[in-house]
Write a protein that holds these residues in place. Sequence first.
Motif, PDB file in Angstrom:
ATOM      1  N   TYR A 109       0.829  -1.208   0.000  1.00 44.68           N
ATOM      2  CA  TYR A 109       0.000   0.000   0.000  1.00 44.68           C
ATOM      3  C   TYR A 109       0.864   1.260   0.000  1.00 44.68           C
ATOM      4  N   ALA A 202      -2.784  -8.904   3.267  1.00 40.83           N
ATOM      5  CA  ALA A 202      -4.237  -8.681   3.249  1.00 40.83           C
ATOM      6  C   ALA A 202      -4.418  -7.180   3.092  1.00 40.83           C
ATOM      7  N   ARG A 204      -7.246  -4.232   1.849  1.00 45.72           N
ATOM      8  CA  ARG A 204      -8.606  -3.940   1.432  1.00 45.72           C
ATOM      9  C   ARG A 204      -8.656  -2.947   0.274  1.00 45.72           C
TER      10      ARG A 204
ATOM     11  N   VAL B  55      -3.404   6.651   5.564  1.00 44.66           N
ATOM     12  CA  VAL B  55      -3.061   5.574   4.633  1.00 44.66           C
ATOM     13  C   VAL B  55      -4.302   4.758   4.278  1.00 44.66           C
ATOM     14  N   TYR B 105       2.164   1.891  10.582  1.00 43.42           N
ATOM     15  CA  TYR B 105       2.294   1.038   9.389  1.00 43.42           C
ATOM     16  C   TYR B 105       3.514   1.383   8.544  1.00 43.42           C
ATOM     17  N   ASN B 106       4.600   1.775   9.199  1.00 40.63           N
ATOM     18  CA  ASN B 106       5.865   1.971   8.503  1.00 40.63           C
ATOM     19  C   ASN B 106       6.968   1.257   9.263  1.00 40.63           C
ATOM     20  N   GLU B 107       8.144   1.196   8.642  1.00 45.06           N
ATOM     21  CA  GLU B 107       9.346   0.685   9.289  1.00 45.06           C
ATOM     22  C   GLU B 107      10.292   1.857   9.527  1.00 45.06           C
ATOM     23  N   ASN B 141      -5.623  -1.975   5.207  1.00 41.29           N
ATOM     24  CA  ASN B 141      -4.656  -1.926   4.110  1.00 41.29           C
ATOM     25  C   ASN B 141      -3.300  -2.518   4.482  1.00 41.29           C
ATOM     26  N   PHE B 142      -3.208  -2.981   5.747  1.00 43.18           N
ATOM     27  CA  PHE B 142      -1.924  -3.494   6.230  1.00 43.18           C
ATOM     28  C   PHE B 142      -2.094  -4.815   6.962  1.00 43.18           C
ATOM     29  N   GLY B 143      -3.009  -5.622   6.457  1.00 39.23           N
ATOM     30  CA  GLY B 143      -3.095  -6.993   6.946  1.00 39.23           C
ATOM     31  C   GLY B 143      -3.735  -7.132   8.308  1.00 39.23           C
TER      32      GLY B 143
END
Lengths: 443, 443
Positions: A109, A202, A204, B55, B105-107, B141-143
Motif C-alpha cells: 500500500y 491482506a 482492502r 493511509v 504502518y511503517n518501518e 490496508n496493512f493486513g
Amino acid sequence: MMHLAAFMFTPGSHSAGWRHPEAVPECDMDFRQYAHIAQVAESGKLDAVFFQDTVAVNGSASLDGAGPYRPRQGRTAYLEPTTLLSALAIVTQRIGLIATATTTYNEPYNLARRFASIDHISNGRAGWNLVTSQIEDEAGNFGADHHMAHAERYERAEEFFDVMAALWDSFGDGALIRDKDSGIYVDTAKVHLQNHRGKHFAVRGPLNIARCPQGRPIVTQAGSSGPGMELAARTADLVFTAQSDLGEAQAFYADLKARAAKHGRNPDHVKIMPGLMTIIGATEEEAQARYRELQGLLADENSMRLLARLCGDLDIFAYPPDAPLPPLPLSNAAQARQRHLVEKAKRENLSIIQVARYLATSLGHHLLVGTPATIADTMEQWVKAGACDGFTLLSPYYPAPLERFVAQVVPELQRRGLFRTEYAGTTLRDHLGLPVPPNRYEM
Amino acid sequence: MMHLAAFMFTPGSHSAGWRHPEAVPECDMDFRQYAHIAQVAESGKLDAVFFQDTVAVNGSASLDGAGPYRPRQGRTAYLEPTTLLSALAIVTQRIGLIATATTTYNEPYNLARRFASIDHISNGRAGWNLVTSQIEDEAGNFGADHHMAHAERYERAEEFFDVMAALWDSFGDGALIRDKDSGIYVDTAKVHLQNHRGKHFAVRGPLNIARCPQGRPIVTQAGSSGPGMELAARTADLVFTAQSDLGEAQAFYADLKARAAKHGRNPDHVKIMPGLMTIIGATEEEAQARYRELQGLLADENSMRLLARLCGDLDIFAYPPDAPLPPLPLSNAAQARQRHLVEKAKRENLSIIQVARYLATSLGHHLLVGTPATIADTMEQWVKAGACDGFTLLSPYYPAPLERFVAQVVPELQRRGLFRTEYAGTTLRDHLGLPVPPNRYEM
C-alpha cells in the motif's frame, strides 16, 4: 530503434572509479549532482535514469556491536531513490525516472502510493524496479536475524506485484468529479476495492490516489534466475540483466520473450536491456589507456570482498587468488549473477582475483572498451542479433563518462538510425512504446 | 515573534469548502496547485507547510466487498506527502516542509531514510509529523483486521521515534572523506551502528545516508491525549493541537512545557502551534457573510459522518440531531480531539448537529471570523497570554483563503512586530529558533 537507460549507482559502478581525477564523488549526497546527471541523460534523449537501491550499508551484517566496522570503500551513503525521483521530476521534462524498491521490506500500500504520486508529479514518467532484497545486511535493519530464503522472497514478490497493480487501478478514469453544484466529489461507482487476502498480504484498498497518467508506472525487473525470469515474464515492462556473451544473451532474450508469450503477453512489450559499461576513447589506444588507468585504482582487497558476497557459505579468502574459481555453493543472494560469473570464468579461464577485478570493474556487467564507432558496432550487433532491445548504461564514475557517452556514442547511434534524435512522446511508456494498460475493474 | 505553518489538507479543511466558487479542488492531485500554495505560504514568510496524511480512503472499513461504497465527499485522493515534499523542495527556497507519516504502518529504517533524504534535497527544511494511525480504515490496508489499541500504538510510536533518532546519527560529521589518493571513502570510526533490540523493532543500522543539514529533521506531534502529550514532551520540536478556548489552551501550554522540562528539555524548544482557521473580510459583515456562504455548502449527512468517526462504538445516528451531545465512549481514534469536542459542546451548549457542523467547518479546530485586525488581535492575545507559540493555519479550501491570509493578516502581524518580515536563516530549525542537536555517538 534501441532503448537506453542510465544506471545510477553513485559514486560509480566501478568500485574505484570515484578515485579518478575526473570523478565527482560528492554525487553520492549532493542533489545538484544528481540533477546534472539526469539532465545530461535527458540531453542524450535517453529513455530513463534508473536508480539502484539497498536498504543497508554494505558490510554491516558482519558484526554485532564488535568492531572494526568495514563497509566497502565507495558506495556507502546516497539519497533515497523515491524522494530523489520526485525532485528530479521537477528539474527534467521528458526522461523516465525509475527507482528500485524492495518487495522484501516494504508494504504494497505504501509503495503503490509513492510510485503513483511520482507518476502524477512527473506527468507519467515513473518506473518501479521491483527487487527482492539480496544481502544479509538488509535483514538486520528490519527485525530479521537471517535473510528470507530465495524462493520465499520471490513468492512474496509475486504477490506484492499483484497487490500493487490492483491498487493502481483503484480509481477509474473520471472518478474524481468534484462537482460543486451537486456536492458530489467522487463517483463512488468508479472507486474499486481490492479486498486482497493472500499468503503474505491482506489489503482492502482502495488506494487514496487517482489513477496514474501512465495507467500504472512502468515495472522493471532485474532477476535473471528461474523464479526471477518467471516474475519478469509475467510482470515486467523492462528487464535489466547481466549478459556479456552474445550467444548467452540471445538465449536469455529468446527464453524470456517466449515466457512472456506463455503468460499471454505481447513479447514486444517486455523490453530487455542488459547492463553495459563503456570506456570510450578517440582511438583504441586512448580507450585502453583509460581502462588501464581505472584498473590501476582498484584495491584487490575491496574487489575480493565484492566477490565474497556472491560466494554464499564458501570462504573465498581461503583460496590462493591465482587459483581457478572453485565451484560455488548456491547463494541466497543474486543467483543469476553468480551463475553469470561462473560461466564467464570458465569460458575465459579466469582466476579468482581476475573474477574479483571483473566484478569490481562493472559490477559483473558487460564491458566495452573502444571508440564511439566500435562501441556502436557492438551495440548495433547485439540489437540486430536479437540479444536485446537496448542497454542499461553503467558509469564507472560520474559525471564525465556519461557526458562522453552522450556526446560521442549517442550521435553515432543516431547517425545509424538506431536511436531517437528527439522524444516522440511525453511519458516513459511513450519512450518504450508500451500501451497504457486498461483498468482491470473497467474492462 | 510567533510561528506560523500552513496546514495542507486538500481540497480543504472545511468539509464543503471545495464547493466554494473560488475553490480549486484540483489541488488534490495537481502538483502545480501544491507548488502554488507552497509558494504563497513562502511569500508570507511562513515557517512551514504541513501535510496531513492517512493511509486509506476514509469510509473503506465499513464494507467487505458489499456495497454501496460511500467515502466522505471531499478529501479522497491526494499526492503522497513525502514524494510531494521533495518536489516542493525544488520549487521553494526557504519554507519548511513537514509531512505526516504514521508509525503504525511503517518501518523506522525506511522512514528515517526518506526524511533524511528530503532534508538533504531541501538543504535543511524537512520535518516529520509523527502520528499513530487513528482510523479503522487504515488497518485493512496493512493486513490487520482491527486497529492496534491506543496504548500499544503509542508504545510503538515511542520506540519508533527512538530508532529513527538513533538512525539519523549514523554518520558523524565528516564521515564521508572521499579521499581519492588513499582510496578511503568513509571514515569507519565515524559510522555508528544502532544494534537496537526493543519490543517492536530490531534494527542494526547504520542508516545509509549522511547526517542531515539539520542534524535531524524537525519532529512534530499532534497527539494531545495523555500518552500523546508525554510523547510530544519527550520528542517533539513542534506540537500541533486543537485548542479553541484561551483558558484550556493556557493550561495545555503550561502542562506540555512543564512535561518537556521534566524530560530535561528546554521548554522553549517545544513550539506549541494550535490549529486556527480564519475567515477574513474587509469588515465584520463581509467576514460573517463569507462564513454563512461556506456554512450553506455543508451537507448535514457528511457532517454527521465526520462526527460518527469520533464516537467510538456509540451510534450517533440513533439520536435526534437536535439533542444535546450524549456522553461518548472512549474512542480508539483521536482521544484528545474527542475530549476537546465534548468540552466545547458542554461549554457552548451545542446540539449533536451543531457539534457535527463545527467539526465539518474546521476539523474541530479554532475558528476566527473577522477582519485582519480582529483576527490579529486574538492571535496576539493568545501568544502574549502564554496559550501558544504560534498557529497552524487551516484553509477551508485552496488557494484563495491562504492568499488572503498572507496578503492581509501577515502584514498586520508584521506591523505589530509579531511576525518576521524576512527569513533570518535557511533551515526550518533556523525559522523555529531550534539548535542542531549534537550527534549522540559523538558527545
